[in-house]
Design a protein around this motif. Structure first.
Motif, PDB file in Angstrom:
ATOM      1  N   VAL A 133      20.219 -38.683   4.733  1.00 13.75           N
ATOM      2  CA  VAL A 133      20.400 -40.046   4.223  1.00 13.75           C
ATOM      3  C   VAL A 133      19.063 -40.771   4.170  1.00 13.75           C
ATOM      4  CG1 VAL A 133      21.533 -42.261   4.640  1.00 13.75           C
ATOM      5  CG2 VAL A 133      22.735 -40.125   5.130  1.00 13.75           C
ATOM      6  N   ALA A 134      18.289 -40.720   5.269  1.00 14.20           N
ATOM      7  CA  ALA A 134      16.999 -41.425   5.341  1.00 14.20           C
ATOM      8  C   ALA A 134      16.227 -40.861   6.517  1.00 14.20           C
ATOM      9  CB  ALA A 134      17.216 -42.929   5.502  1.00 14.20           C
ATOM     10  N   THR A 135      15.019 -41.402   6.726  1.00 10.39           N
ATOM     11  CA  THR A 135      14.189 -41.002   7.859  1.00 10.39           C
ATOM     12  C   THR A 135      13.788 -42.250   8.641  1.00 10.39           C
ATOM     13  OG1 THR A 135      12.191 -41.143   6.483  1.00 10.39           O
ATOM     14  CG2 THR A 135      13.247 -38.986   6.691  1.00 10.39           C
ATOM     15  N   ASP A 136      13.405 -42.018   9.879  1.00  6.84           N
ATOM     16  CA  ASP A 136      12.876 -43.091  10.730  1.00  6.84           C
ATOM     17  C   ASP A 136      11.607 -42.581  11.396  1.00  6.84           C
ATOM     18  OD1 ASP A 136      12.522 -45.380  12.209  1.00  6.84           O
ATOM     19  OD2 ASP A 136      13.943 -44.800  13.787  1.00  6.84           O
ATOM     20  N   PRO A 137      10.420 -43.099  11.001  1.00  8.94           N
ATOM     21  CA  PRO A 137      10.110 -44.186  10.051  1.00  8.94           C
ATOM     22  C   PRO A 137      10.531 -43.831   8.621  1.00  8.94           C
ATOM     23  CG  PRO A 137       8.224 -43.673  11.453  1.00  8.94           C
ATOM     24  CD  PRO A 137       9.193 -42.563  11.644  1.00  8.94           C
ATOM     25  N   GLY A 138      10.659 -44.877   7.789  1.00 12.10           N
ATOM     26  CA  GLY A 138      11.136 -44.698   6.439  1.00 12.10           C
ATOM     27  C   GLY A 138      10.116 -44.069   5.512  1.00 12.10           C
ATOM     28  N   ALA A 139      10.601 -43.644   4.354  1.00  7.81           N
ATOM     29  CA  ALA A 139       9.745 -43.012   3.348  1.00  7.81           C
ATOM     30  C   ALA A 139       8.642 -43.977   2.931  1.00  7.81           C
ATOM     31  CB  ALA A 139      10.568 -42.595   2.147  1.00  7.81           C
ATOM     32  N   GLY A 140       7.420 -43.441   2.790  1.00  5.90           N
ATOM     33  CA  GLY A 140       6.282 -44.254   2.355  1.00  5.90           C
ATOM     34  C   GLY A 140       5.471 -44.841   3.493  1.00  5.90           C
ATOM     35  N   GLU A 141       5.982 -44.800   4.723  1.00  2.51           N
ATOM     36  CA  GLU A 141       5.230 -45.351   5.862  1.00  2.51           C
ATOM     37  C   GLU A 141       4.184 -44.344   6.320  1.00  2.51           C
ATOM     38  OE1 GLU A 141       7.246 -47.242   9.056  1.00  2.51           O
ATOM     39  OE2 GLU A 141       9.021 -47.685   7.842  1.00  2.51           O
ATOM     40  N   SER A 142       3.039 -44.874   6.784  1.00  2.00           N
ATOM     41  CA  SER A 142       1.949 -44.026   7.275  1.00  2.00           C
ATOM     42  C   SER A 142       1.961 -44.036   8.797  1.00  2.00           C
ATOM     43  CB  SER A 142       0.596 -44.535   6.751  1.00  2.00           C
ATOM     44  OG  SER A 142       0.541 -44.397   5.346  1.00  2.00           O
ATOM     45  N   ILE A 143       2.066 -42.857   9.401  1.00  2.00           N
ATOM     46  CA  ILE A 143       2.070 -42.732  10.858  1.00  2.00           C
ATOM     47  C   ILE A 143       1.201 -41.536  11.239  1.00  2.00           C
ATOM     48  CG2 ILE A 143       4.353 -43.762  11.104  1.00  2.00           C
ATOM     49  CD1 ILE A 143       5.461 -40.946  11.492  1.00  2.00           C
ATOM     50  N   ARG A 144       0.912 -41.422  12.557  1.00  2.00           N
ATOM     51  CA  ARG A 144       0.147 -40.281  13.050  1.00  2.00           C
ATOM     52  C   ARG A 144       1.008 -39.015  13.006  1.00  2.00           C
ATOM     53  NH1 ARG A 144      -5.033 -42.139  12.914  1.00  2.00           N
ATOM     54  NH2 ARG A 144      -5.086 -44.274  13.746  1.00  2.00           N
ATOM     55  N   LYS A 145       0.339 -37.891  12.741  1.00  2.00           N
ATOM     56  CA  LYS A 145       1.091 -36.640  12.571  1.00  2.00           C
ATOM     57  C   LYS A 145       1.793 -36.204  13.848  1.00  2.00           C
ATOM     58  CE  LYS A 145      -1.882 -34.800   8.866  1.00  2.00           C
ATOM     59  NZ  LYS A 145      -2.803 -33.707   8.485  1.00  2.00           N
ATOM     60  N   PHE A 146       1.261 -36.606  15.022  1.00  2.00           N
ATOM     61  CA  PHE A 146       1.899 -36.171  16.263  1.00  2.00           C
ATOM     62  C   PHE A 146       3.156 -37.004  16.575  1.00  2.00           C
ATOM     63  CE2 PHE A 146      -1.257 -39.349  17.545  1.00  2.00           C
ATOM     64  CZ  PHE A 146      -0.475 -40.224  18.283  1.00  2.00           C
ATOM     65  N   GLN A 147       3.378 -38.056  15.824  1.00  2.00           N
ATOM     66  CA  GLN A 147       4.567 -38.854  16.045  1.00  2.00           C
ATOM     67  C   GLN A 147       5.792 -38.167  15.420  1.00  2.00           C
ATOM     68  OE1 GLN A 147       2.443 -42.624  14.587  1.00  2.00           O
ATOM     69  NE2 GLN A 147       3.919 -43.434  16.076  1.00  2.00           N
ATOM     70  N   SER A 148       6.948 -38.447  15.966  1.00  5.79           N
ATOM     71  CA  SER A 148       8.170 -37.805  15.483  1.00  5.79           C
ATOM     72  C   SER A 148       8.740 -38.562  14.282  1.00  5.79           C
ATOM     73  CB  SER A 148       9.220 -37.748  16.604  1.00  5.79           C
ATOM     74  OG  SER A 148       9.620 -39.059  16.972  1.00  5.79           O
ATOM     75  N   VAL A 149       9.397 -37.799  13.394  1.00  8.72           N
ATOM     76  CA  VAL A 149      10.118 -38.357  12.250  1.00  8.72           C
ATOM     77  C   VAL A 149      11.568 -37.917  12.394  1.00  8.72           C
ATOM     78  CG1 VAL A 149      10.340 -38.467   9.755  1.00  8.72           C
ATOM     79  CG2 VAL A 149       8.063 -38.262  10.792  1.00  8.72           C
ATOM     80  N   THR A 150      12.454 -38.856  12.601  1.00 12.58           N
ATOM     81  CA  THR A 150      13.868 -38.543  12.809  1.00 12.58           C
ATOM     82  C   THR A 150      14.586 -38.441  11.477  1.00 12.58           C
ATOM     83  OG1 THR A 150      13.867 -39.711  14.927  1.00 12.58           O
ATOM     84  CG2 THR A 150      16.003 -39.303  13.908  1.00 12.58           C
ATOM     85  N   LEU A 151      15.295 -37.329  11.289  1.00 14.69           N
ATOM     86  CA  LEU A 151      16.095 -37.127  10.081  1.00 14.69           C
ATOM     87  C   LEU A 151      17.510 -37.640  10.337  1.00 14.69           C
ATOM     88  CD1 LEU A 151      14.973 -33.509   9.123  1.00 14.69           C
ATOM     89  CD2 LEU A 151      14.253 -35.636   8.042  1.00 14.69           C
ATOM     90  N   LYS A 152      17.946 -38.592   9.543  1.00 18.72           N
ATOM     91  CA  LYS A 152      19.306 -39.111   9.664  1.00 18.72           C
ATOM     92  C   LYS A 152      20.193 -38.341   8.687  1.00 18.72           C
ATOM     93  CE  LYS A 152      17.792 -43.720  11.049  1.00 18.72           C
ATOM     94  NZ  LYS A 152      17.864 -45.184  10.778  1.00 18.72           N
ATOM     95  N   VAL A 153      21.004 -37.441   9.235  1.00 15.75           N
ATOM     96  CA  VAL A 153      21.799 -36.512   8.431  1.00 15.75           C
ATOM     97  C   VAL A 153      23.211 -37.066   8.274  1.00 15.75           C
ATOM     98  CG1 VAL A 153      22.630 -34.142   8.240  1.00 15.75           C
ATOM     99  CG2 VAL A 153      20.422 -34.619   9.331  1.00 15.75           C
ATOM    100  N   SER A 154      23.702 -37.019   7.032  1.00 19.00           N
ATOM    101  CA  SER A 154      25.022 -37.579   6.750  1.00 19.00           C
ATOM    102  C   SER A 154      26.118 -36.729   7.371  1.00 19.00           C
ATOM    103  CB  SER A 154      25.248 -37.689   5.237  1.00 19.00           C
ATOM    104  OG  SER A 154      26.573 -38.089   4.955  1.00 19.00           O
TER     105      SER A 154
END
Length: 697
Positions: free
Chosen positions: A476-497
């Motif tokens: 559905v989306a990610t957290d942080p959202g698409a287009g945001e710039s973050i450090r590569k070692f930070q996690s990106v959570t996948l929100k799965v429908s």
């Protein structure tokens, strides 16, 4: 001590409203009296300012503003301001009268208290300060003399509004305050804020735990300099064995930098109550001075008071309102409170004693000698000489091993370069580099992970969410959202429908229609088509069936169709008059009704015997099984026929008609005489309504 009876105000009336009864206490700014409000018939505390304050117009204006602000504060642990006024002779404040004693009396009588007792006394004080701080009010003169305890055990803090007005009384930078509890920033001439009250409360807590103040001296200025320069000692140094958390609490409340103290009373109150909950009963009840073993307090307790606490606090103790332990002192501008100014006149206006501030902040008394007085020029020259001596190095430090020092510097430079290089790589190219989160909406989890890993992200946790539009198993989306710039070692959570949220259809069959509708809407479903039908067994308004059936799951707002009973179908009552009994009974049975025959029959001129004359009900609607009562005919009534022969025709006709007969007249030979000659029938009985023939001559 002053004799209260000698005070000219006692027995007089202030502002034609307040009858002065007795003197309660005397301080550096005012005298407090017990007075009676003649308008409201209640005792009050009347604080009358000293003349040098009452004649200052700017101060009076500030006092009125501060009193109005303080009067808006209503809290069970704050002494309420009732009134203020300025008369031709006096400026005064009116407070609620607290019949009891002060916290100073408790300390004088009991000395050191256990942590439990100290925290129980401090808690309501801090709660009152928290309410004041929340209302943007700062006390600036928190001390035991301003903490009042009623005979019922209520603890209240008083004198809000007065201290701020006094501290801003002049533009010379001087400060009024009680030196034993003054915050460093106030002592240096700054305005102070809620954290200044926290500092004073911390000093008060130290005194409750130890029975003495942390800084004591023969002159107030030494105490002030101790507040500015020295850390407050740990209470456990005076009372060995106190819980370490009490030392930490006092240290936290009395930090020199206000930024390192609790932000306000509310923050401190939370810490106090947490500490009380975490301490064991043994730790809470540790220490305390038994009666009769009161430690000696320092020499500063010279405030004039009309009544003092005795060896024990009696039930009828005189109430002392804001009676200070130290006399209020006027301190010089903040620029003169540093150690460079070692010899300066620093006490009250007109006080000629000189306070020498040496390396220690405590007064050095008892040596039996006194330093000769210095002029201002001599004092300045002395200060410059000592400053120059302090700046002259006593030991010359030189490099003992230049080669070793060069090697150390080289290693330090190399190490610094390596650290900078590693940090640069980490932040520019490594895991610490910035990367943009790609748009993975409506992708499978595997596809999304591949796209994110291509951007350098490795920590890819997933979480399931319900979604009405995205199919189950897709992102559905990610957290942080698409287009945001973050450090590569930070996690990106996948929100799965997990697909849409499904709601189970409730059982509404057998429910009244309004109850069924509520069950459906509460269950996030909607009411569909409502169809009504007759039912012989189910009352009107009750749901007969539902579609879809109960137990099935659907998305929100799915419609559920309902069939609702209209009750039994109505049956029109048939018209049965004139029908024979058999025909009438058969007609009622054919439509589902029941016939009942009335026990009495009635005569009828028009309905033959055995047929229906009337019915009940004779119209309207009935339901199946209802009864219709039939009344049958027994034919016309039989009447005896009188003989009218020889009578005049008119009289004979009327007599017969009155009996219910019909009369037929036949004239013989013209009927000239009008006399009845013959009658048919001429006797016996005949049915009512039958015709009697009269022949007239």
């Amino acid at each position: 001590m002053q004799d209260p009876a000698a005070d000219p105000l006692i027995g007089s009336t202030v502002d034609e409203r307040y009858l002065v009864l007795s003197k309660v206490a005397h301080g550096g700014m005012s005298t407090v009296y017990l007075a009676k409000d003649l308008r409201l018939h209640r005792n009050i505390a009347l604080k009358i300012l000293h003349p040098h304050l009452a004649t200052d117009a700017a101060f009076i204006a500030r006092l009125q503003r501060e009193a109005q602000s303080a009067a808006s504060l209503s809290h069970p642990h704050v002494v309420q301001i009732h009134d203020h006024g300025v008369g031709p002779q006096h400026a005064y404040l009116v407070f609620e009268f607290i019949d009891g004693y002060t916290l100073r009396d408790v300390i004088n009588q009991r000395g050191a208290l256990s942590p439990r007792q100290a925290l129980e006394l401090l808690d309501p004080v801090v709660e009152g300060l928290a309410a004041a701080h929340n209302a943007s009010l700062v006390h600036r003169d928190v001390k035991p003399e301003n903490v009042l305890i009623s005979r019922q055990g209520w603890v209240k803090i008083g004198d809000f509004g007065l201290s701020r007005a006094v501290t801003t009384n002049t533009n010379t930078g001087t400060l009024l305050g009680t030196v034993g509890y003054i915050a460093p920033e106030l002592a240096q001439g700054h305005n102070g804020d809620a954290r200044s009250d926290i500092y004073s409360a911390g000093i008060m807590l130290y005194e409750l735990l130890t029975g003495v103040q942390p800084f004591r001296g023969t002159v107030p200025v030494a105490v002030v300099m101790a507040h500015i320069q020295d850390d407050v000692p740990a209470p456990s140094l005076a009372i060995a064995g106190l819980p370490p958390v009490m030392d930490e609490l006092v240290r936290y409340m009395t930090e020199k930098d206000p930024d390192h103290r609790p932000a306000n009373g509310a923050a401190l109150l939370e810490d106090l109550r947490h500490i009380r909950q975490t301490l064991t009963p043994a730790e809470l009840d540790f220490g305390g001075t038994p009666l009769g073993q009161r430690p000696v307090v320092g020499s500063n307790a010279n405030t004039e008071a009309i009544s003092q606490a005795t060896s024990a606090i009696p039930n009828d103790a005189t109430s002392v309102i804001a009676a200070p332990n130290f006399p209020t002192s006027v301190l010089p501008p903040s620029s003169r409170l540093y150690t460079e100014d070692s010899r300066t006149d620093m006490y009250d206006a007109g006080n000629t004693s000189a306070a020498h501030i040496g390396a220690s902040s405590y007064a050095q008394a008892g040596d039996g000698t006194s330093a000769p007085a210095l002029s201002k020029r001599q004092a300045s020259a002395d200060a410059k000489a000592r400053a120059k001596a302090a700046a002259t190095p006593q030991i010359v430090l030189g490099p003992k091993n230049p080669r070793r020092r060069a090697l150390l510097w080289s290693l330090l430079v190399v190490l610094l370069f390596v650290v900078v290089a590693v940090a640069g790589w980490f932040l520019a190219l490594g895991p610490g580099a910035l990367s943009t989160v790609p748009d993975v909406h409506n992708k499978t989890v595997a596809q999304a992970q591949e796209l994110l890993q291509a951007q350098g992200f490795e920590l890819l946790p997933t979480s399931n969410v319900f979604d009405e539009k995205v199919a189950a198993g897709f992102v559905v989306a990610t957290d942080p959202g698409a287009g945001e710039s973050i450090r590569k070692f930070q996690s990106v959570t996948l929100k799965v429908s997990a697909g849409p949220v499904l709601y189970k259809v409730p059982a509404v069959t057998g429910q009244a229609l309004d109850a069924a509708q509520k069950l459906l809407t509460d269950g996030q479903l909607a009411v569909g088509t409502v169809t009504e039908t007759f039912d012989e067994k189910v009352p009107a308004g009750v749901v007969l069936s539902q579609d879809p059936a109960t137990g099935k799951e659907f998305r929100a707002n799915t419609k559920v169709n309902l069939v609702v009973s209209k009750g039994p179908e109505p049956i029109p009552v048939p018209a049965l008059a004139g029908k024979t009994e058999a025909d009438a009974v058969a007609a009622l049975k054919a439509v589902g009704l029941v016939a009942a025959i009335a026990p009495e029959r009635v005569n009828s001129l028009t309905v033959r015997t055995g047929s229906v004359v009337s019915q009940s009900p004779d119209a309207g609607n009935l339901k199946a099984g209802d009864t219709v009562t039939l009344t049958l005919s027994k034919g016309p009534r039989m009447i005896t026929v009188p003989n009218q022969v020889g009578k005049q025709v008119d009289a004979a006709t009327k007599a017969l008609e009155d009996l219910g007969f019909k009369v037929s007249v036949e004239k013989l030979l013209g009927g000239f005489f009008g006399t009845v000659r013959f009658q048919t029938p001429d006797g016996g009985q005949a049915p009512e309504g039958s015709t009697i023939v009269l022949q007239v001559i």
